[in-house]
Design a protein around this motif. Structure first.
Motif, mmCIF file in Angstrom:
data_model
loop_
_atom_site.group_PDB
_atom_site.id
_atom_site.type_symbol
_atom_site.label_atom_id
_atom_site.label_comp_id
_atom_site.label_asym_id
_atom_site.label_seq_id
_atom_site.Cartn_x
_atom_site.Cartn_y
_atom_site.Cartn_z
ATOM 1 N N GLU A 297 0.826 -1.201 0.000
ATOM 2 C CA GLU A 297 0.000 0.000 0.000
ATOM 3 C C GLU A 297 0.865 1.258 0.000
ATOM 4 O O GLU A 297 0.532 2.251 -0.666
ATOM 5 C CB GLU A 297 -0.919 -0.008 1.218
ATOM 6 N N LEU A 298 1.965 1.220 0.733
ATOM 7 C CA LEU A 298 2.859 2.381 0.770
ATOM 8 C C LEU A 298 3.468 2.648 -0.601
ATOM 9 O O LEU A 298 3.598 3.806 -1.021
ATOM 10 C CB LEU A 298 3.961 2.142 1.807
ATOM 11 N N LYS A 299 3.841 1.581 -1.309
ATOM 12 C CA LYS A 299 4.427 1.749 -2.636
ATOM 13 C C LYS A 299 3.409 2.276 -3.647
ATOM 14 O O LYS A 299 3.762 3.019 -4.565
ATOM 15 C CB LYS A 299 5.006 0.417 -3.126
ATOM 16 N N ARG A 300 2.163 1.870 -3.488
ATOM 17 C CA ARG A 300 1.140 2.280 -4.450
ATOM 18 C C ARG A 300 0.669 3.710 -4.212
ATOM 19 O O ARG A 300 0.069 4.320 -5.097
ATOM 20 C CB ARG A 300 -0.052 1.321 -4.367
ATOM 21 N N GLY A 301 0.925 4.248 -3.043
ATOM 22 C CA GLY A 301 0.502 5.607 -2.736
ATOM 23 C C GLY A 301 1.537 6.646 -3.142
ATOM 24 O O GLY A 301 2.584 6.341 -3.713
ATOM 25 N N ASN A 302 1.223 7.908 -2.826
ATOM 26 C CA ASN A 302 2.105 9.033 -3.179
ATOM 27 C C ASN A 302 2.713 9.688 -1.944
ATOM 28 O O ASN A 302 3.123 10.845 -1.990
ATOM 29 C CB ASN A 302 1.334 10.072 -3.990
ATOM 30 N N LEU A 303 2.776 8.943 -0.839
ATOM 31 C CA LEU A 303 3.258 9.527 0.416
ATOM 32 C C LEU A 303 4.739 9.876 0.350
ATOM 33 O O LEU A 303 5.153 10.911 0.887
ATOM 34 C CB LEU A 303 2.992 8.556 1.569
ATOM 35 N N ILE A 304 5.549 9.051 -0.293
ATOM 36 C CA ILE A 304 7.001 9.294 -0.329
ATOM 37 C C ILE A 304 7.297 10.618 -1.027
ATOM 38 O O ILE A 304 8.098 11.426 -0.543
ATOM 39 C CB ILE A 304 7.725 8.129 -1.019
ATOM 40 N N ASP A 305 6.648 10.844 -2.154
ATOM 41 C CA ASP A 305 6.847 12.115 -2.865
ATOM 42 C C ASP A 305 6.381 13.296 -2.014
ATOM 43 O O ASP A 305 7.012 14.360 -2.018
ATOM 44 C CB ASP A 305 6.087 12.091 -4.189
ATOM 45 N N ALA A 306 5.273 13.115 -1.307
ATOM 46 C CA ALA A 306 4.770 14.204 -0.453
ATOM 47 C C ALA A 306 5.741 14.496 0.683
ATOM 48 O O ALA A 306 5.924 15.667 1.068
ATOM 49 C CB ALA A 306 3.392 13.825 0.096
ATOM 50 N N MET A 307 6.380 13.487 1.230
ATOM 51 C CA MET A 307 7.369 13.687 2.295
ATOM 52 C C MET A 307 8.561 14.489 1.792
ATOM 53 O O MET A 307 9.027 15.431 2.464
ATOM 54 C CB MET A 307 7.833 12.346 2.846
ATOM 55 N N HIS A 308 9.065 14.132 0.628
ATOM 56 C CA HIS A 308 10.190 14.896 0.061
ATOM 57 C C HIS A 308 9.770 16.328 -0.260
ATOM 58 O O HIS A 308 10.555 17.274 -0.075
ATOM 59 C CB HIS A 308 10.707 14.193 -1.194
ATOM 60 N N HIS A 309 8.538 16.489 -0.729
ATOM 61 C CA HIS A 309 8.043 17.831 -1.031
ATOM 62 C C HIS A 309 7.970 18.679 0.241
ATOM 63 O O HIS A 309 8.370 19.851 0.259
ATOM 64 C CB HIS A 309 6.658 17.734 -1.686
#
Length: 420
Positions: free
Chosen positions: A291-303
């Protein structure tokens, strides 16, 4: 000795393989013994054959060595006698050479391919191929060039510390070497400093990041391994509290909350609720790696780590979004016990919801409440409701309203929402 008498005796015990006819398969001759006899009779009636047989008989009587014209003693030539053939030369394909160790009819031992030097040896013998390792329990080891480049950066960052780095000195390692958001620094530091010594040495960091192959993992897997508890295979809401505390303490766009700890806590809760609302599609509160890989949370964290204005990080971290959600909840919660009931929710959006919809929400069909209070909705439950109400284009919202309206058959109401 009469040649015809000899011929008669030989025909009676004729072995088809003794004919040694390269143009005719021995299998065919064995299956058709009459054909073998006919061929032998025709061959023995030839004048050359008759003279050859008489010569052999005379030599045998005189005790002379028997020499058959055209014979060869070279085993490599096949070890067979060249007798007169019934077929023209070149009219049939050649057959494989026979063994020189006696008649095929008396020898039952098979000849190995290696003794004949046959090219079939390469086909019959198993060919062993070395299959490179494709599974690594701790991840694929880093390439030597990547590993050397990483170690070079590590040596440079740890060169200033005599024994290692303190927690406030560890942020460059998190950003430059690990390429993670800076607010992961404290979490990563504690993950390595398991003995709580307050210092991370170069050797300890290399063991955790390089030797355990964290270096070669993708960003989602790295973050997942850093956040999760060692005995779990999923993330819970409490696993995100540490990085959000550091984000609140270090981000320039959230400095104004330094003197209001209560709102810091509410902001962190709201961010976590929004993360699980959009990414934890199973809705069980257990966020998996998939689920983490399919979401956009990582990009939002870097942003969020790169953007000074936190309100420009629309996904999850915007303070303005938190402010709107919290103020609407506080407005409905007239007694400020951090719980709202049906009468409170009916006033949402200037009474935009019908009583039947409110009853359906409190029946907990679209989503089970976490308040554990009968007939009451807590702040987390309200966040899920409001996110579904304000943005009906998202998948969680469509699913929420589907379960909410499926049994009501309120087609006019659904039409007014623009869902059909």
């Amino acid at each position: 000795m009469d040649v015809d008498k000899v011929v008669g005796e030989e025909v009676c015990c004729l072995d088809a393989e003794l004919l040694q006819l390269p143009e005719v398969s021995s299998f065919v001759l064995k299956e058709n013994p009459q054909l073998a006899e006919d061929l032998f009779s025709q061959w023995i009636s030839l004048s050359d054959t008759s003279r050859l047989v008489k010569t052999l008989i005379d030599d045998a009587k005189a005790g002379n060595p028997i020499s058959v014209p055209g014979s060869s003693t070279n085993a490599s030539a096949g070890g067979v006698n060249s007798l007169p053939s019934m077929f023209p030369v070149g009219s049939a394909p050649p057959i494989s050479p026979r063994s020189s160790s006696g008649s095929p009819s008396t020898s039952k031992q098979k000849t190995s391919p290696s003794s004949l030097g046959s090219p079939l040896k390469l086909v019959r013998e198993p060919v062993w191929e070395v299959i490179p390792q494709f599974y690594f329990q701790n991840g694929r080891p880093a390439a030597s060039e990547l590993k050397e480049h990483c170690l070079s950066r590590i040596n440079h960052l740890f060169s200033n510390g005599l024994d290692g780095l303190l927690i406030h000195e560890f942020k460059p390692v998190t950003k430059i070497v690990c390429k993670l958001p800076s607010f992961f620094s404290h979490m990563l530091f504690r993950k390595i400093d398991v003995d709580c010594t307050g210092i991370v040495t170069r050797e300890a960091f290399v063991k955790y990041w390089v030797d355990s192959n964290m270096l070669t993992l993708d960003a989602a897997t790295q973050i997942f391994n850093i956040l999760k508890q060692s005995d779990c295979k999923y993330l819970t809401q409490s696993d995100f509290k540490s990085i959000l505390r550091e984000l609140l303490a270090t981000h320039s766009g959230l400095e104004f909350l330094q003197n209001t700890p209560e709102f810091q806590e509410r902001y962190a809760e709201t961010v976590i609720y929004r993360i699980f609302y959009y990414i934890n599609r199973s809705g069980n509160g257990r966020l998996t790696l998939r689920e983490l890989k399919r979401g956009n949370l990582i990009d939002a964290m870097h942003h969020a780590d790169e953007e000074d204005d936190i309100n420009k990080v629309i996904r999850y971290f915007s303070y303005e979004h938190f402010y709107v959600i919290y103020c609407k909840f506080w407005e409905l919660d007239t007694d400020h016990d951090f719980l709202i009931d049906k009468e409170n929710l009916v006033r949402y959006g200037n009474h935009a919801l019908t009583y039947r919809i409110v009853d359906r929400i409190f029946s907990q069909v679209p989503r089970k409440f976490t308040s554990n209070v009968e007939g009451k909705m807590c702040y987390e439950d309200f966040v899920y409701f409001m996110l579904s109400e304000e943005d009906k284009s998202s998948e969680p919202s469509l699913e929420y309203w589907y379960y909410l309206l499926a049994l009501l058959r309120l087609l006019p109401f659904i039409s007014s929402l623009g869902m059909i």
